[in-house]
Design a protein around this motif. Sequence first.
Motif, PDB file in Angstrom:
ATOM      1  N   VAL A 232       8.549   3.228  19.080  1.00 16.78           N
ATOM      2  CA  VAL A 232       7.189   3.109  18.659  1.00 16.78           C
ATOM      3  C   VAL A 232       7.099   1.861  18.171  1.00 16.78           C
ATOM      4  O   VAL A 232       8.115   0.992  18.801  1.00 16.78           O
ATOM      5  CB  VAL A 232       6.688   3.821  17.426  1.00 16.78           C
ATOM      6  N   PRO A 233       5.581   1.322  17.806  1.00 13.03           N
ATOM      7  CA  PRO A 233       5.970  -0.117  17.638  1.00 13.03           C
ATOM      8  C   PRO A 233       6.979  -0.605  17.042  1.00 13.03           C
ATOM      9  O   PRO A 233       7.148  -1.706  17.001  1.00 13.03           O
ATOM     10  CB  PRO A 233       4.430  -0.924  17.573  1.00 13.03           C
ATOM     11  N   ILE A 234       6.787  -0.133  15.510  1.00  8.72           N
ATOM     12  CA  ILE A 234       7.391  -0.696  14.699  1.00  8.72           C
ATOM     13  C   ILE A 234       9.055  -0.757  14.099  1.00  8.72           C
ATOM     14  O   ILE A 234       9.287   0.873  14.111  1.00  8.72           O
ATOM     15  CB  ILE A 234       6.812   0.071  13.451  1.00  8.72           C
TER      16      ILE A 234
ATOM     17  N   TRP B 186      -5.958   2.744   9.158  1.00  9.32           N
ATOM     18  CA  TRP B 186      -6.030   1.268   8.383  1.00  9.32           C
ATOM     19  C   TRP B 186      -6.835   0.887   7.972  1.00  9.32           C
ATOM     20  O   TRP B 186      -8.304   0.911   8.271  1.00  9.32           O
ATOM     21  CB  TRP B 186      -5.348  -0.201   8.724  1.00  9.32           C
TER      22      TRP B 186
ATOM     23  N   CYS C 213       6.685   6.473   8.535  1.00 13.53           N
ATOM     24  CA  CYS C 213       7.178   5.277   6.790  1.00 13.53           C
ATOM     25  C   CYS C 213       8.522   6.755   6.504  1.00 13.53           C
ATOM     26  O   CYS C 213       8.050   6.994   5.962  1.00 13.53           O
ATOM     27  CB  CYS C 213       6.171   5.218   6.568  1.00 13.53           C
TER      28      CYS C 213
ATOM     29  N   TYR D 170      -3.392   6.073   6.032  1.00 18.78           N
ATOM     30  CA  TYR D 170      -3.180   7.045   6.590  1.00 18.78           C
ATOM     31  C   TYR D 170      -2.972   8.096   5.973  1.00 18.78           C
ATOM     32  O   TYR D 170      -1.976   9.039   5.916  1.00 18.78           O
ATOM     33  CB  TYR D 170      -1.568   6.968   7.664  1.00 18.78           C
TER      34      TYR D 170
ATOM     35  N   HIS E 228       1.168  -0.660  -0.528  1.00 23.10           N
ATOM     36  CA  HIS E 228      -0.029  -0.035  -0.036  1.00 23.10           C
ATOM     37  C   HIS E 228       0.628   1.315   0.121  1.00 23.10           C
ATOM     38  O   HIS E 228       2.010   1.183   0.274  1.00 23.10           O
ATOM     39  CB  HIS E 228      -1.288  -0.166   1.076  1.00 23.10           C
TER      40      HIS E 228
HETATM   41  N1  LIG Z   1      -1.675  10.043  12.287  1.00 23.52           N
HETATM   42  C1  LIG Z   1      -0.349   9.665  12.949  1.00 23.52           C
HETATM   43  C2  LIG Z   1      -0.300   7.993  12.413  1.00 23.52           C
HETATM   44  C3  LIG Z   1       0.601   7.145  12.665  1.00 23.52           C
HETATM   45  C4  LIG Z   1      -0.026   5.497  12.764  1.00 23.52           C
HETATM   46  O1  LIG Z   1      -0.299   5.262  14.239  1.00 23.52           O
HETATM   47  N2  LIG Z   1       0.611   4.646  12.128  1.00 23.52           N
HETATM   48  C5  LIG Z   1       0.585   3.475  11.998  1.00 23.52           C
HETATM   49  C6  LIG Z   1       0.451   2.815  10.964  1.00 23.52           C
HETATM   50  S1  LIG Z   1       2.440   2.742  10.193  1.00 23.52           S
HETATM   51  C7  LIG Z   1       2.361   1.715   8.863  1.00 23.52           C
HETATM   52  O2  LIG Z   1       1.647   2.751   8.027  1.00 23.52           O
HETATM   53  C8  LIG Z   1       1.219   2.901  13.214  1.00 23.52           C
HETATM   54  O3  LIG Z   1       0.602   1.502  13.212  1.00 23.52           O
HETATM   55  N3  LIG Z   1       2.220   3.231  13.901  1.00 23.52           N
HETATM   56  C9  LIG Z   1       3.111   2.520  14.927  1.00 23.52           C
HETATM   57  C10 LIG Z   1       4.133   2.678  14.192  1.00 23.52           C
HETATM   58  O4  LIG Z   1       4.960   3.518  13.563  1.00 23.52           O
HETATM   59  O5  LIG Z   1       4.829   2.293  14.596  1.00 23.52           O
HETATM   60  C11 LIG Z   1       1.432   9.932  11.817  1.00 23.52           C
HETATM   61  O6  LIG Z   1       1.688  10.257  10.977  1.00 23.52           O
HETATM   62  O7  LIG Z   1       2.749   9.541  12.713  1.00 23.52           O
END
Ligand SMILES: N[C@@H](CCC(=O)N[C@@H](CSCO)C(=O)NCC(=O)O)C(=O)O
Length: 207
Positions: free
Chosen positions: A106-108, A187, A71, A155, A64
């Motif tokens: 952050v988680p990722i 998502w 990201c 997003y 996506h």
């Molecule tokens: N508006 C925020 C959204 C951030 C967010 O919640 N991101 C999601 C998707 S990132 C992958 O596509 C998420 O799961 N984040 C966890 C992480 O990034 O670790 C913004 O844009 O910052």
Amino acid sequence: MRFLSTLFGSESDVTERFDHVALHPLFDAGLPERAENFPGSALRCHCPEDRVVIEVAAQSVHPHLCGCTRCWKPVGALFSLVAAVPRGKVTIMQNEDKLEVVDPSVPILRHACTGCGVHMFGRIEDEKHPLHGLDWVHQELADLAGWSRPTFASYVSSIIEVGVEPDRMAAVRARLTELGLTAYDCWPPEIMDQVSTWRARMRGVLL
Ligand SMILES: N[C@@H](CCC(=O)N[C@@H](CSCO)C(=O)NCC(=O)O)C(=O)O
């Protein structure tokens, strides 16, 4: 096109502006077709030498465009082109010492090259996270084409958080639709359902 007229003025001006909503360089150039039985590919960072190389030995799922602030996006792109692969299929092949986690809070955990800043893969170490087991990678870093093709953008509203004018959003969303991508501000339902199913199991309300 009418609603765009109200945003941008005359009809010819509208067409010009509409056609020039650039989302992502690879996507705008026309993504290669998905290949049957695609085996995956090596992915390389952008350094001129001593490149970080990872091997991804699988086709991707959930490809996506992502508008979130975290990201990695190539220069000038509004969106990141990102997809998931099983973490067991990702191997660091060269220059691992150049990798550093961008934000450990952050988680990722996005493992980026300290030389060029490119994110090589995003990994979730928290075993209780609904998406644990999936690594996130960027197709444009690959040697080989044939990856699965995006069908949605997630997003989307988040691009405002990095400075995109809110009044450009209608044109961005129209361009996504024109390209066959459904726009979501979090998502898409299939991933949200997966996340909630996981949480329900963790709470013991679902088998
Ligand atoms: N508006 C925020 C959204 C951030 C967010 O919640 N991101 C999601 C998707 S990132 C992958 O596509 C998420 O799961 N984040 C966890 C992480 O990034 O670790 C913004 O844009 O910052």
